[in-house]
Design an enzyme around this catalytic site. Sequence first.
Site, PDB file in Angstrom:
ATOM      1  N   THR A  99      56.798  38.666  51.103  1.00  0.00           N
ATOM      2  CA  THR A  99      57.172  39.683  52.045  1.00  0.00           C
ATOM      3  C   THR A  99      56.650  39.240  53.420  1.00  0.00           C
ATOM      4  OG1 THR A  99      57.538  41.588  50.797  1.00  0.00           O
ATOM      5  CG2 THR A  99      56.398  42.019  52.840  1.00  0.00           C
ATOM      6  N   THR A 133      47.075  42.222  62.191  1.00  0.00           N
ATOM      7  CA  THR A 133      45.750  42.553  62.119  1.00  0.00           C
ATOM      8  C   THR A 133      44.715  41.583  62.783  1.00  0.00           C
ATOM      9  OG1 THR A 133      44.274  42.369  60.281  1.00  0.00           O
ATOM     10  CG2 THR A 133      46.112  41.130  59.910  1.00  0.00           C
ATOM     11  N   ASP A 134      43.383  41.946  62.929  1.00  0.00           N
ATOM     12  CA  ASP A 134      42.330  41.169  63.556  1.00  0.00           C
ATOM     13  C   ASP A 134      41.947  40.185  62.374  1.00  0.00           C
ATOM     14  OD1 ASP A 134      41.144  42.950  61.532  1.00  0.00           O
ATOM     15  OD2 ASP A 134      39.692  43.460  62.926  1.00  0.00           O
ATOM     16  N   GLU A 135      42.335  40.517  61.134  1.00  0.00           N
ATOM     17  CA  GLU A 135      41.882  39.311  60.114  1.00  0.00           C
ATOM     18  C   GLU A 135      42.311  37.777  60.359  1.00  0.00           C
ATOM     19  OE1 GLU A 135      41.668  40.504  56.151  1.00  0.00           O
ATOM     20  OE2 GLU A 135      41.239  42.444  56.626  1.00  0.00           O
ATOM     21  N   TYR A 159      45.982  36.908  52.338  1.00  0.00           N
ATOM     22  CA  TYR A 159      46.463  38.063  53.039  1.00  0.00           C
ATOM     23  C   TYR A 159      46.545  37.547  54.591  1.00  0.00           C
ATOM     24  CZ  TYR A 159      46.789  42.474  55.853  1.00  0.00           C
ATOM     25  OH  TYR A 159      46.863  42.972  57.192  1.00  0.00           O
ATOM     26  N   LYS A 163      49.577  36.897  57.105  1.00  0.00           N
ATOM     27  CA  LYS A 163      49.785  37.524  58.540  1.00  0.00           C
ATOM     28  C   LYS A 163      49.872  36.677  59.485  1.00  0.00           C
ATOM     29  CE  LYS A 163      50.213  41.509  58.937  1.00  0.00           C
ATOM     30  NZ  LYS A 163      51.377  42.279  58.928  1.00  0.00           N
ATOM     31  N   PRO A 214      31.901  51.332  44.383  1.00  0.00           N
ATOM     32  CA  PRO A 214      31.396  49.839  44.485  1.00  0.00           C
ATOM     33  C   PRO A 214      31.476  49.366  45.782  1.00  0.00           C
ATOM     34  CG  PRO A 214      33.795  50.410  43.990  1.00  0.00           C
ATOM     35  CD  PRO A 214      33.302  51.659  44.302  1.00  0.00           C
TER      36      PRO A 214
HETATM   37  P1  NAD Z   1      50.490  49.951  53.214  1.00  0.00           P
HETATM   38  O1  NAD Z   1      50.330  48.547  52.058  1.00  0.00           O
HETATM   39  O2  NAD Z   1      50.034  50.900  53.132  1.00  0.00           O
HETATM   40  O3  NAD Z   1      52.051  49.923  53.481  1.00  0.00           O
HETATM   41  C1  NAD Z   1      52.960  48.894  53.401  1.00  0.00           C
HETATM   42  C2  NAD Z   1      54.409  49.517  53.447  1.00  0.00           C
HETATM   43  O4  NAD Z   1      55.426  48.462  53.417  1.00  0.00           O
HETATM   44  C3  NAD Z   1      54.569  50.334  52.063  1.00  0.00           C
HETATM   45  O5  NAD Z   1      55.179  51.540  52.241  1.00  0.00           O
HETATM   46  C4  NAD Z   1      55.501  49.243  51.227  1.00  0.00           C
HETATM   47  O6  NAD Z   1      56.320  49.830  50.330  1.00  0.00           O
HETATM   48  C5  NAD Z   1      56.330  48.539  52.504  1.00  0.00           C
HETATM   49  N1  NAD Z   1      56.553  47.181  52.270  1.00  0.00           N
HETATM   50  C6  NAD Z   1      56.078  46.287  51.522  1.00  0.00           C
HETATM   51  N2  NAD Z   1      56.641  45.128  51.371  1.00  0.00           N
HETATM   52  C7  NAD Z   1      58.109  45.234  51.767  1.00  0.00           C
HETATM   53  C8  NAD Z   1      59.172  44.741  52.275  1.00  0.00           C
HETATM   54  N3  NAD Z   1      59.456  43.592  51.506  1.00  0.00           N
HETATM   55  N4  NAD Z   1      60.442  45.525  52.692  1.00  0.00           N
HETATM   56  C9  NAD Z   1      60.131  46.682  53.168  1.00  0.00           C
HETATM   57  N5  NAD Z   1      58.889  47.399  53.026  1.00  0.00           N
HETATM   58  C10 NAD Z   1      57.958  46.857  52.428  1.00  0.00           C
HETATM   59  O7  NAD Z   1      50.076  49.197  54.642  1.00  0.00           O
HETATM   60  P2  NAD Z   1      49.677  49.587  56.044  1.00  0.00           P
HETATM   61  O8  NAD Z   1      47.883  49.822  55.751  1.00  0.00           O
HETATM   62  O9  NAD Z   1      50.066  50.849  56.215  1.00  0.00           O
HETATM   63  O10 NAD Z   1      49.600  48.571  57.101  1.00  0.00           O
HETATM   64  C11 NAD Z   1      50.777  48.429  57.698  1.00  0.00           C
HETATM   65  C12 NAD Z   1      50.829  47.230  58.623  1.00  0.00           C
HETATM   66  O11 NAD Z   1      49.823  47.213  59.506  1.00  0.00           O
HETATM   67  C13 NAD Z   1      50.803  45.881  57.656  1.00  0.00           C
HETATM   68  O12 NAD Z   1      51.403  44.959  58.276  1.00  0.00           O
HETATM   69  C14 NAD Z   1      49.291  45.526  57.926  1.00  0.00           C
HETATM   70  O13 NAD Z   1      49.109  44.111  57.831  1.00  0.00           O
HETATM   71  C15 NAD Z   1      49.062  46.144  59.208  1.00  0.00           C
HETATM   72  N6  NAD Z   1      47.634  46.312  59.487  1.00  0.00           N
HETATM   73  C16 NAD Z   1      47.093  47.169  58.451  1.00  0.00           C
HETATM   74  C17 NAD Z   1      45.685  47.610  59.100  1.00  0.00           C
HETATM   75  C18 NAD Z   1      44.899  48.596  57.902  1.00  0.00           C
HETATM   76  O14 NAD Z   1      43.784  48.862  58.269  1.00  0.00           O
HETATM   77  N7  NAD Z   1      45.615  48.947  56.983  1.00  0.00           N
HETATM   78  C19 NAD Z   1      44.990  47.197  60.039  1.00  0.00           C
HETATM   79  C20 NAD Z   1      45.483  46.233  60.851  1.00  0.00           C
HETATM   80  C21 NAD Z   1      47.021  45.820  60.551  1.00  0.00           C
HETATM   81  O1  DAU Z   2      40.844  44.224  59.461  1.00  0.00           O
HETATM   82  C1  DAU Z   2      42.210  44.736  59.230  1.00  0.00           C
HETATM   83  C2  DAU Z   2      42.387  44.957  57.778  1.00  0.00           C
HETATM   84  O2  DAU Z   2      41.721  45.795  57.024  1.00  0.00           O
HETATM   85  C3  DAU Z   2      43.757  45.335  57.339  1.00  0.00           C
HETATM   86  O3  DAU Z   2      44.484  43.977  58.046  1.00  0.00           O
HETATM   87  C4  DAU Z   2      44.163  45.213  55.980  1.00  0.00           C
HETATM   88  O4  DAU Z   2      45.336  45.357  55.577  1.00  0.00           O
HETATM   89  C5  DAU Z   2      43.228  46.372  55.446  1.00  0.00           C
HETATM   90  O5  DAU Z   2      43.420  46.570  53.970  1.00  0.00           O
HETATM   91  C6  DAU Z   2      41.820  46.182  55.922  1.00  0.00           C
HETATM   92  O6  DAU Z   2      41.309  45.231  55.267  1.00  0.00           O
HETATM   93  P1  DAU Z   2      39.684  45.024  54.753  1.00  0.00           P
HETATM   94  O7  DAU Z   2      39.731  43.985  53.512  1.00  0.00           O
HETATM   95  O8  DAU Z   2      38.875  44.975  55.561  1.00  0.00           O
HETATM   96  O9  DAU Z   2      39.960  46.612  54.040  1.00  0.00           O
HETATM   97  P2  DAU Z   2      39.303  47.142  52.524  1.00  0.00           P
HETATM   98  O10 DAU Z   2      39.153  48.544  52.516  1.00  0.00           O
HETATM   99  O11 DAU Z   2      39.740  46.542  51.310  1.00  0.00           O
HETATM  100  O12 DAU Z   2      37.725  46.659  52.732  1.00  0.00           O
HETATM  101  C7  DAU Z   2      36.425  46.846  53.555  1.00  0.00           C
HETATM  102  C8  DAU Z   2      35.582  46.291  53.515  1.00  0.00           C
HETATM  103  O13 DAU Z   2      34.838  46.896  52.233  1.00  0.00           O
HETATM  104  C9  DAU Z   2      35.571  45.001  53.190  1.00  0.00           C
HETATM  105  O14 DAU Z   2      34.470  44.194  53.759  1.00  0.00           O
HETATM  106  C10 DAU Z   2      35.421  44.753  51.560  1.00  0.00           C
HETATM  107  C11 DAU Z   2      34.705  46.127  51.351  1.00  0.00           C
HETATM  108  N1  DAU Z   2      35.014  46.687  50.092  1.00  0.00           N
HETATM  109  C12 DAU Z   2      36.170  46.815  49.752  1.00  0.00           C
HETATM  110  C13 DAU Z   2      36.591  47.495  48.699  1.00  0.00           C
HETATM  111  C14 DAU Z   2      37.736  47.879  48.228  1.00  0.00           C
HETATM  112  C15 DAU Z   2      33.824  47.101  49.165  1.00  0.00           C
HETATM  113  O15 DAU Z   2      32.782  46.766  49.501  1.00  0.00           O
HETATM  114  N2  DAU Z   2      34.142  47.477  48.069  1.00  0.00           N
HETATM  115  C16 DAU Z   2      35.472  47.954  47.617  1.00  0.00           C
HETATM  116  O16 DAU Z   2      35.680  48.527  46.536  1.00  0.00           O
END
Ligand code: NAD
Ligand code: DAU
Length: 358
Positions: A99, A133-135, A159, A163, A214
């Site tokens: 994707t 993303t910042d990652e 991931y 990205k 966790p």
């Molecule tokens: P999410 O996983 O909650 O949602 C992703 C959505 O994309 C879902 O509805 C899924 O069904 C859809 N999707 C997945 N594959 C697809 C495909 N091939 N075609 C069409 N739709 C598809 O993700 P999110 O947390 O809402 O993140 C949205 C965007 O923002 C992502 O690109 C992510 O990398 C970016 N982002 C997320 C965060 C965060 O903290 N969640 C931070 C920075 C950037």
């Molecule tokens: O920085 C932006 C990113 O933030 C986005 O691009 C990603 O889509 C989004 O999922 C998020 O990534 P992280 O890995 O930072 O998010 P997550 O919520 O999974 O984890 C946040 C922090 O907490 C990370 O350091 C891992 C830790 N963690 C996570 C889980 C799920 C735990 O300690 N325990 C847990 O069970």
Amino acid sequence: MTILVTGGAGFIGSNFVLDWLVGGDEPVVNLDKLTYASNLNNLACLQGDPRHHFVAGDIGDSALVASVLRKHRVRAVLNFAAESHVDRSIAGPAAFIETNVVGTFRLLEAVRAYWSDLDEGERAVFRFLHVSTDEVYGSLPPYAPAFDEQHRYEPNSPYSASKASSDHLVRAWHHTYGLPVLTTNCSNNYGPFHFPEKLIPLVIHNALAGKPLPVYGDGRQVRDWLYVLDHCSAIRRVLEAGKPGETYNVGGWNEMANIDVVHTLCAILDELRPRPDGAPYAAQISFVKDRPGHDRRYAIDAGKIERELGWRPVETFETGIRKTVAWYLAHQDWVREVTSGAYRDWVAQQYAGGRPGI
Ligand code: NAD
Ligand code: DAU
């Protein structure tokens, strides 16, 4: 005029669609593959609303994307669609490449073909906004300055590598073909509709269920947290005034260690929904094995978007996290719905024996 939002049934995408339609009447076509991370019920209040047109499908389906673009005379594409969970990318990277890399490539190609056929005026105002993303910047040492847009790309997880690849494709489609692209690189979002596999909603969910909270490794990993509606307003601002070919960092000026985030959540829950036995929720904290390749620190310098486009977040962490906990307490039916069979399988596999990501 119509915009195409991809991934608009996920966490950030559904917040964006709802917020967009509160702010105006320009219709949204919402293309989403409906993976486990999506939930169309997030958009239930739009049922029958002619401004929202949902299409179930994949960004990698070139014919479908081409027909959606033409049929709706789309003037901007906002690409939220992605596989987004780092732990899942460690357990199974293939879907992330499919994707985030191949899907983005196919989407760019379909958009380029459509854009090339527009008349000159339409071509000039067309935009492709890629939500990233910042990652992609990798991990920062404790006192290093926050990531700015010039920071080199050093992705460390499947991931973030996927990205980063998509960001490079988007950049190349601008430089080579002139496609008017914008890229945003945002820090960790939190807020309503956040799927409870991610730290903040997982902790709220487990706390209320009396389960362990966790925390990976020593819990001292640092993230910058941004309330999701602030991310949505940043994206709107970049779409409206961003310069094609530019990238914009988006963040909350709010670095926090994971363990401090978890303690904050526990304290708010102690106040709003005390445990029946009177014990603090922090008693449920459980340190588990670390995520493989876990990035130690992310920090975002969001100065460029503030200087050039006048955007700053509205919420502080204190205000945003309180709203978020209150939303989860008021929407336990939503949580019950998304934590059904497939969710339980993932959690059982992920946290078996306290061994995340392996
Ligand atoms: P999410 O996983 O909650 O949602 C992703 C959505 O994309 C879902 O509805 C899924 O069904 C859809 N999707 C997945 N594959 C697809 C495909 N091939 N075609 C069409 N739709 C598809 O993700 P999110 O947390 O809402 O993140 C949205 C965007 O923002 C992502 O690109 C992510 O990398 C970016 N982002 C997320 C965060 C965060 O903290 N969640 C931070 C920075 C950037
Ligand atoms: O920085 C932006 C990113 O933030 C986005 O691009 C990603 O889509 C989004 O999922 C998020 O990534 P992280 O890995 O930072 O998010 P997550 O919520 O999974 O984890 C946040 C922090 O907490 C990370 O350091 C891992 C830790 N963690 C996570 C889980 C799920 C735990 O300690 N325990 C847990 O069970």
